[in-house]
Design an enzyme around this catalytic site. Structure first.
Site, PDB file in Angstrom:
ATOM      1  CB  CYS A 113      -0.946  -0.003   1.195  1.00 42.92           C
ATOM      2  SG  CYS A 113      -2.007  -1.457   1.258  1.00 42.92           S
ATOM      3  CG  HIS A 246      -3.074   3.274   2.283  1.00 45.20           C
ATOM      4  ND1 HIS A 246      -3.600   2.936   1.060  1.00 45.20           N
ATOM      5  CD2 HIS A 246      -3.203   2.177   3.078  1.00 45.20           C
ATOM      6  CE1 HIS A 246      -4.019   1.687   1.103  1.00 45.20           C
ATOM      7  NE2 HIS A 246      -3.788   1.210   2.312  1.00 45.20           N
ATOM      8  CG  ASN A 276      -6.682  -0.868   1.464  1.00 47.84           C
ATOM      9  OD1 ASN A 276      -6.003  -0.416   0.551  1.00 47.84           O
ATOM     10  ND2 ASN A 276      -6.163  -1.349   2.584  1.00 47.84           N
TER      11      ASN A 276
HETATM   12  N1  ACO Z   1     -18.545  -8.635   9.515  1.00 51.70           N
HETATM   13  C1  ACO Z   1     -19.031  -8.926  10.723  1.00 51.70           C
HETATM   14  N2  ACO Z   1     -18.245  -9.318  11.754  1.00 51.70           N
HETATM   15  C2  ACO Z   1     -16.940  -9.409  11.520  1.00 51.70           C
HETATM   16  C3  ACO Z   1     -16.351  -9.106  10.252  1.00 51.70           C
HETATM   17  C4  ACO Z   1     -17.228  -8.720   9.236  1.00 51.70           C
HETATM   18  N3  ACO Z   1     -16.797  -8.397   8.003  1.00 51.70           N
HETATM   19  N4  ACO Z   1     -15.019  -9.288  10.323  1.00 51.70           N
HETATM   20  C5  ACO Z   1     -14.749  -9.681  11.573  1.00 51.70           C
HETATM   21  N5  ACO Z   1     -15.891  -9.757  12.292  1.00 51.70           N
HETATM   22  C6  ACO Z   1     -16.066 -10.123  13.686  1.00 51.70           C
HETATM   23  C7  ACO Z   1     -14.956 -10.981  14.200  1.00 51.70           C
HETATM   24  O1  ACO Z   1     -15.151 -12.340  13.886  1.00 51.70           O
HETATM   25  C8  ACO Z   1     -15.055 -10.720  15.681  1.00 51.70           C
HETATM   26  O2  ACO Z   1     -16.086 -11.515  16.197  1.00 51.70           O
HETATM   27  P1  ACO Z   1     -15.973 -12.178  17.670  1.00 51.70           P
HETATM   28  O3  ACO Z   1     -15.852 -11.020  18.604  1.00 51.70           O
HETATM   29  O4  ACO Z   1     -17.244 -12.943  17.789  1.00 51.70           O
HETATM   30  O5  ACO Z   1     -14.735 -13.013  17.624  1.00 51.70           O
HETATM   31  C9  ACO Z   1     -15.481  -9.275  15.769  1.00 51.70           C
HETATM   32  O6  ACO Z   1     -16.046  -8.949  14.494  1.00 51.70           O
HETATM   33  C10 ACO Z   1     -14.341  -8.325  16.080  1.00 51.70           C
HETATM   34  O7  ACO Z   1     -13.247  -8.664  15.245  1.00 51.70           O
HETATM   35  P2  ACO Z   1     -11.919  -7.853  15.274  1.00 51.70           P
HETATM   36  O8  ACO Z   1     -10.980  -8.376  14.233  1.00 51.70           O
HETATM   37  O9  ACO Z   1     -11.426  -7.757  16.686  1.00 51.70           O
HETATM   38  O10 ACO Z   1     -12.456  -6.432  14.831  1.00 51.70           O
HETATM   39  P3  ACO Z   1     -11.742  -5.056  14.863  1.00 51.70           P
HETATM   40  O11 ACO Z   1     -12.490  -4.125  15.729  1.00 51.70           O
HETATM   41  O12 ACO Z   1     -10.265  -5.171  15.091  1.00 51.70           O
HETATM   42  O13 ACO Z   1     -11.966  -4.577  13.381  1.00 51.70           O
HETATM   43  C11 ACO Z   1     -10.679  -4.329  11.365  1.00 51.70           C
HETATM   44  C12 ACO Z   1     -11.365  -5.301  12.322  1.00 51.70           C
HETATM   45  C13 ACO Z   1     -11.733  -3.455  10.740  1.00 51.70           C
HETATM   46  C14 ACO Z   1      -9.956  -5.111  10.287  1.00 51.70           C
HETATM   47  C15 ACO Z   1      -9.697  -3.467  12.191  1.00 51.70           C
HETATM   48  O14 ACO Z   1      -8.823  -4.268  12.931  1.00 51.70           O
HETATM   49  C16 ACO Z   1      -8.914  -2.557  11.343  1.00 51.70           C
HETATM   50  O15 ACO Z   1      -9.428  -1.593  10.835  1.00 51.70           O
HETATM   51  N6  ACO Z   1      -7.603  -2.832  11.168  1.00 51.70           N
HETATM   52  C17 ACO Z   1      -6.782  -2.094  10.286  1.00 51.70           C
HETATM   53  C18 ACO Z   1      -6.429  -3.011   9.205  1.00 51.70           C
HETATM   54  C19 ACO Z   1      -6.706  -2.479   7.848  1.00 51.70           C
HETATM   55  O16 ACO Z   1      -7.340  -1.472   7.597  1.00 51.70           O
HETATM   56  N7  ACO Z   1      -6.164  -3.226   6.939  1.00 51.70           N
HETATM   57  C20 ACO Z   1      -6.240  -2.897   5.580  1.00 51.70           C
HETATM   58  C21 ACO Z   1      -5.015  -3.404   4.941  1.00 51.70           C
HETATM   59  S1  ACO Z   1      -3.639  -2.806   5.716  1.00 51.70           S
HETATM   60  C22 ACO Z   1      -3.228  -1.452   4.962  1.00 51.70           C
HETATM   61  O17 ACO Z   1      -3.762  -1.069   3.977  1.00 51.70           O
HETATM   62  C23 ACO Z   1      -2.155  -0.656   5.598  1.00 51.70           C
END
Ligand code: ACO
Length: 319
Positions: A113, A246, A276
């Site tokens: 990215c 980004h 993204n």
């Molecule tokens: N829909 C519904 N529920 C979901 C989904 C979904 N798409 N995905 C995960 N869940 C659930 C999980 O299973 C979990 O359930 P549980 O509590 O029963 O186990 C719950 O939601 C929470 O999951 P987490 O992974 O802890 O959720 P989090 O609050 O961390 O959000 C996310 C996840 C959005 C990916 C967050 O961590 C984030 O924004 N991270 C940044 C990563 C990113 O943006 N990456 C992009 C690529 S990296 C880059 O470009 C630099």
């Protein structure tokens, strides 16, 4: 003194739009969850036959038209992509051929990215050296190919697209400063760990991510690298007209702007519409804000990226 100046921008998004509701019909997710956690409402997804170079060609032609330049005037091509058409030749070489030109150097950059910021910084150095008068820098991705569409934790986050800029040598800046970094010890927090081996795939061909680790890392380094680029020009965050981070997640974007003390009105945000798009996200957002008239000549734009590797970087640009 020779500088490199952005003289044209362009972009290309696949026609097909996939909304959060569309995804909720095929996996256990919801519009509410995706929007609350990421800010994403929809993303564009390429047709199975569409490659990164298919998206890079129209984006490049649009940037060249905006610059008033013919393809033959380009003397360097850099494509930032983690989803190249082939293992080799590079997508940059394929793009060169499809633009109908020959001879200039053409190569891909793989910094996930952060790829576009890496490409822009490299092209800037080529132009500043005096050996090259112009460059086409493109971010082009079809991340839909490396997603496990049964994994709701990653499939909802990404989209496909391409953005391009044309740089030309100029006596005025231009790219005012850039800073690039990597720390391979965090390679495992975001990866596609497979490879082609003896006619098959060894390891996983799908994107894997530790979302929370990526989130924390991104906010920390984006703030630091933006300040590093500003320090090179003895400027402060008050001197920035527009911040283009980004486009991974609206919460990362908001947290970064807050840490930098930059008002939300100075942010360009496209993640809601594009998802993204990895290396394409920054040039797509830049092109949108140039074309809708928000970014005006003479304004300073801070581009900041972070991605797999882990890599991160910034480029401060006067338009
Ligand atoms: N829909 C519904 N529920 C979901 C989904 C979904 N798409 N995905 C995960 N869940 C659930 C999980 O299973 C979990 O359930 P549980 O509590 O029963 O186990 C719950 O939601 C929470 O999951 P987490 O992974 O802890 O959720 P989090 O609050 O961390 O959000 C996310 C996840 C959005 C990916 C967050 O961590 C984030 O924004 N991270 C940044 C990563 C990113 O943006 N990456 C992009 C690529 S990296 C880059 O470009 C630099």
């Amino acid at each position: 003194m020779i500088y490199s100046k952005i003289v044209g921008t362009g972009s290309c998004l696949p026609e097909k739009v996939v909304t959060n509701e569309d995804l909720a019909m095929r996996m256990d997710t919801s519009d509410e969850w995706i929007r609350a956690r990421t800010g994403i409402r929809q993303r564009h997804i390429a047709d199975v036959s569409q490659t990164s170079s298919d998206l890079a060609v129209p984006a490049s032609l649009q940037a060249l038209a905006a610059a008033g330049m013919a393809p033959a005037e380009v003397d360097l091509i850099i494509v930032a992509t983690s989803t190249p058409d082939h293992v080799f030749p590079s997508t940059a070489c394929l793009l060169q051929a499809r633009l109908g030109i020959k001879g200039c150097p053409a190569f891909d950059i793989q910094a996930v990215c952060t790829g576009f910021v890496y490409g822009l910084a490299v092209a800037d150095k080529f132009i500043r050296s005096g050996q090259h008068k112009s460059a086409l820098v493109v971010g082009a991705e079809v991340f839909s190919r490396i997603l496990d569409w049964n994994d709701r934790s990653t499939a909802v986050l990404f989209g496909d697209g391409a953005g391009a800029v044309v740089l030309r040598a100029d006596s005025r800046p231009g790219v005012m400063a850039s800073a690039l970094h990597a720390d391979g010890s965090h390679a495992d927090i975001l990866s596609v760990p497979g490879n082609i081996c003896r006619g098959g795939i060894a390891g996983s061909p799908f994107l894997q991510m530790d979302g929370q680790a990526v989130f924390k890392f991104a906010v920390k380094v984006l703030n630091g690298v933006a300040r590093e680029a500003l320090e090179q020009c003895a400027l402060t965050t008050r001197d920035i007209d527009w911040l283009i981070p980004h486009q991974a997640n609206v919460r990362i974007i908001d947290a970064t702007a807050k840490r930098l003390g930059i008002d939300a009105s100075k942010l360009v945000v496209t993640v809601d519409r594009h998802g993204n798009t990895s290396a394409a996200s920054i040039p797509l957002a830049l092109d949108l804000a140039v074309r809708d008239g928000r970014i005006q000549p003479g304004q300073r734009v801070m581009l900041i990226g972070v991605g797999g590797g882990v890599t991160w970087g910034a480029a401060l640009v006067e338009i």
